[in-house]
Design an enzyme around this catalytic site. Structure first.
Site, PDB file in Angstrom:
ATOM      1  N   GLN A 105     -14.456  21.206  85.172  1.00  0.00           N
ATOM      2  CA  GLN A 105     -14.291  22.778  85.284  1.00  0.00           C
ATOM      3  C   GLN A 105     -15.252  22.908  86.691  1.00  0.00           C
ATOM      4  OE1 GLN A 105     -14.556  25.159  81.281  1.00  0.00           O
ATOM      5  NE2 GLN A 105     -15.861  22.967  80.923  1.00  0.00           N
ATOM      6  N   HIS A 123     -10.596  23.898  88.120  1.00  0.00           N
ATOM      7  CA  HIS A 123     -10.813  25.075  88.511  1.00  0.00           C
ATOM      8  C   HIS A 123     -11.206  25.056  90.199  1.00  0.00           C
ATOM      9  CE1 HIS A 123     -12.806  26.805  84.430  1.00  0.00           C
ATOM     10  NE2 HIS A 123     -11.415  26.592  84.723  1.00  0.00           N
ATOM     11  N   CYS A 135       0.932  29.854 101.159  1.00  0.00           N
ATOM     12  CA  CYS A 135       2.029  29.603 102.214  1.00  0.00           C
ATOM     13  C   CYS A 135       1.809  28.076 102.693  1.00  0.00           C
ATOM     14  CB  CYS A 135       1.929  30.318 103.612  1.00  0.00           C
ATOM     15  SG  CYS A 135       0.499  30.101 104.652  1.00  0.00           S
ATOM     16  N   CYS A 151      -4.729  34.223 107.486  1.00  0.00           N
ATOM     17  CA  CYS A 151      -4.256  32.838 107.540  1.00  0.00           C
ATOM     18  C   CYS A 151      -3.515  32.896 108.901  1.00  0.00           C
ATOM     19  CB  CYS A 151      -3.144  32.703 106.224  1.00  0.00           C
ATOM     20  SG  CYS A 151      -2.085  31.325 106.565  1.00  0.00           S
TER      21      CYS A 151
HETATM   22  N1  APR Z   1     -26.517  18.079  79.909  1.00  0.00           N
HETATM   23  C1  APR Z   1     -25.521  18.367  79.238  1.00  0.00           C
HETATM   24  N2  APR Z   1     -25.178  20.039  79.005  1.00  0.00           N
HETATM   25  C2  APR Z   1     -26.151  20.764  79.582  1.00  0.00           C
HETATM   26  C3  APR Z   1     -27.444  20.459  80.341  1.00  0.00           C
HETATM   27  C4  APR Z   1     -27.515  19.143  80.514  1.00  0.00           C
HETATM   28  N3  APR Z   1     -28.404  18.766  81.220  1.00  0.00           N
HETATM   29  N4  APR Z   1     -27.981  21.791  80.597  1.00  0.00           N
HETATM   30  C5  APR Z   1     -27.345  22.779  80.048  1.00  0.00           C
HETATM   31  N5  APR Z   1     -26.113  22.049  79.406  1.00  0.00           N
HETATM   32  C6  APR Z   1     -24.991  23.057  78.567  1.00  0.00           C
HETATM   33  C7  APR Z   1     -25.411  24.101  78.018  1.00  0.00           C
HETATM   34  O1  APR Z   1     -25.894  24.129  76.667  1.00  0.00           O
HETATM   35  C8  APR Z   1     -24.102  24.973  77.916  1.00  0.00           C
HETATM   36  O2  APR Z   1     -23.471  24.774  76.824  1.00  0.00           O
HETATM   37  O3  APR Z   1     -23.940  23.235  79.473  1.00  0.00           O
HETATM   38  C9  APR Z   1     -23.124  24.130  79.069  1.00  0.00           C
HETATM   39  C10 APR Z   1     -23.071  25.204  80.430  1.00  0.00           C
HETATM   40  O4  APR Z   1     -22.217  26.389  79.965  1.00  0.00           O
HETATM   41  P1  APR Z   1     -21.952  27.239  80.851  1.00  0.00           P
HETATM   42  O5  APR Z   1     -23.025  27.692  81.895  1.00  0.00           O
HETATM   43  O6  APR Z   1     -21.019  28.258  80.262  1.00  0.00           O
HETATM   44  O7  APR Z   1     -20.637  26.430  81.999  1.00  0.00           O
HETATM   45  P2  APR Z   1     -19.231  25.987  81.792  1.00  0.00           P
HETATM   46  O8  APR Z   1     -19.066  25.980  80.306  1.00  0.00           O
HETATM   47  O9  APR Z   1     -19.000  24.921  82.770  1.00  0.00           O
HETATM   48  O10 APR Z   1     -18.442  27.221  82.014  1.00  0.00           O
HETATM   49  C11 APR Z   1     -16.915  27.381  82.075  1.00  0.00           C
HETATM   50  O11 APR Z   1     -16.947  29.582  83.196  1.00  0.00           O
HETATM   51  O12 APR Z   1     -17.773  30.803  84.704  1.00  0.00           O
HETATM   52  C12 APR Z   1     -16.478  29.909  84.398  1.00  0.00           C
HETATM   53  O13 APR Z   1     -15.291  28.951  85.913  1.00  0.00           O
HETATM   54  C13 APR Z   1     -16.659  28.783  85.546  1.00  0.00           C
HETATM   55  O14 APR Z   1     -16.182  26.525  85.022  1.00  0.00           O
HETATM   56  C14 APR Z   1     -16.746  27.636  84.603  1.00  0.00           C
HETATM   57  C15 APR Z   1     -16.608  28.032  83.174  1.00  0.00           C
END
Ligand code: APR
Length: 251
Positions: A105, A123, A135, A151
């Protein structure tokens, strides 16, 4: 992280042929890239995603979206892949005869920079620009292109080639991600809060298809009770230990 769960996962990995690593922002956390929703440092706790990362925000005020994404790109360009990305590259090396596909993601491009391949960026990526009307125009996002521009082929707005909130995912990329998820023997979910669909559905679909699902996250998530293994660990610590375990068993 319990040693026995590491041993169990290592033995599953040795038997598996088709492996998926599904990653979120937590896998890049050790590179110094803030996650989106973690506590006070979460990006969405400091700025409104509707303003800087949604299609409505882009059409309303493209300069605001460009400037926020440029700040994020500068941070990504200053940092580098971390031990988790590097351990995955070693695992791909040591897992001969198997296929380890990364579905991410994340838009930072770190998996590819660390040598992970194949990588499905569901993403998109912050390193490429494209025509808003699809395009066909696309270009690397060098620092020089800091202002929104039209563009050169059709005059429509040009924007970073990533999925903004309110947009659909690239059908071909997501179909490939879905196929990999449903046909895997082993599906790792690493560093994601499973907040944003449809990407967050991939591990649920995998589980329903009978795939063994391993979650790696220091904190519990909505998937923790569904996964076959829910390992309370950071990505770098877990994949470094797993890669070492696989390599020691091969010597
Ligand atoms: N190792 C593993 N996991 C971790 C670590 C680490 N060192 N540090 C934090 N985390 C975990 C957190 O506990 C949390 O569950 O990573 C997760 C991050 O969650 P989000 O910040 O919500 O990120 P993500 O799940 O990738 O978001 C999904 O949301 O904003 C949109 O497009 C964006 O791709 C993103 C999507």
């Amino acid at each position: 992280m319990q040693a026995n769960s590491l041993d169990s996962v290592a033995s599953l990995l040795r038997k598996a042929k088709e492996i998926v690593v599904f990653s979120g922002a937590g896998l890049s956390a050790d590179s110094g890239i803030p996650t989106f929703r973690d506590g006070a440092t979460g990006l969405w706790n400091t700025v409104d995603p509707d303003e800087v990362a949604s299609i409505e925000g882009f059409l309303r005020n493209p300069a605001r979206v460009w400037s926020w994404l440029l700040e994020l790109k500068k941070l990504v360009d200053e940092r580098q892949p971390n031990a988790a990305h590097q351990a995955l590259a070693r695992l791909q090396e040591s897992c001969r005869g198997k296929r380890l596909t990364v579905i991410t993601q994340n838009i930072d491009g770190y998996h590819s920079r660390a040598g992970n391949a194949p990588v499905l960026e569901v993403h998109g990526t912050i390193h490429r620009l494209r025509c808003h009307q699809h395009c066909g125009f696309s270009a690397d996002w060098e620092q020089s292109a800091v202002e929104a521009f039209s563009c050169p082929h059709c005059g429509a707005p040009v924007r970073p080639d990533l999925v903004l909130f309110g947009e659909v995912l690239d059908e071909e990329v997501f179909a490939a991600a879905e196929m990999c998820s449903l046909t895997a023997d082993l599906f790792f979910c690493v560093g994601t809060s499973f907040t944003v669909q449809p990407a967050a559905l991939l591990p649920v679909w995998a589980k329903r298809a009978g795939v063994t699902v391993v979650e790696v996250n220091p904190h519990p998530t909505s998937l923790s009770t569904v996964a076959d293994y829910s390992i309370r660990s950071g990505a770098s610590e877990f994949f470094t230990a797993l890669s070492a375990k696989i390599e020691e068993q091969q010597d």
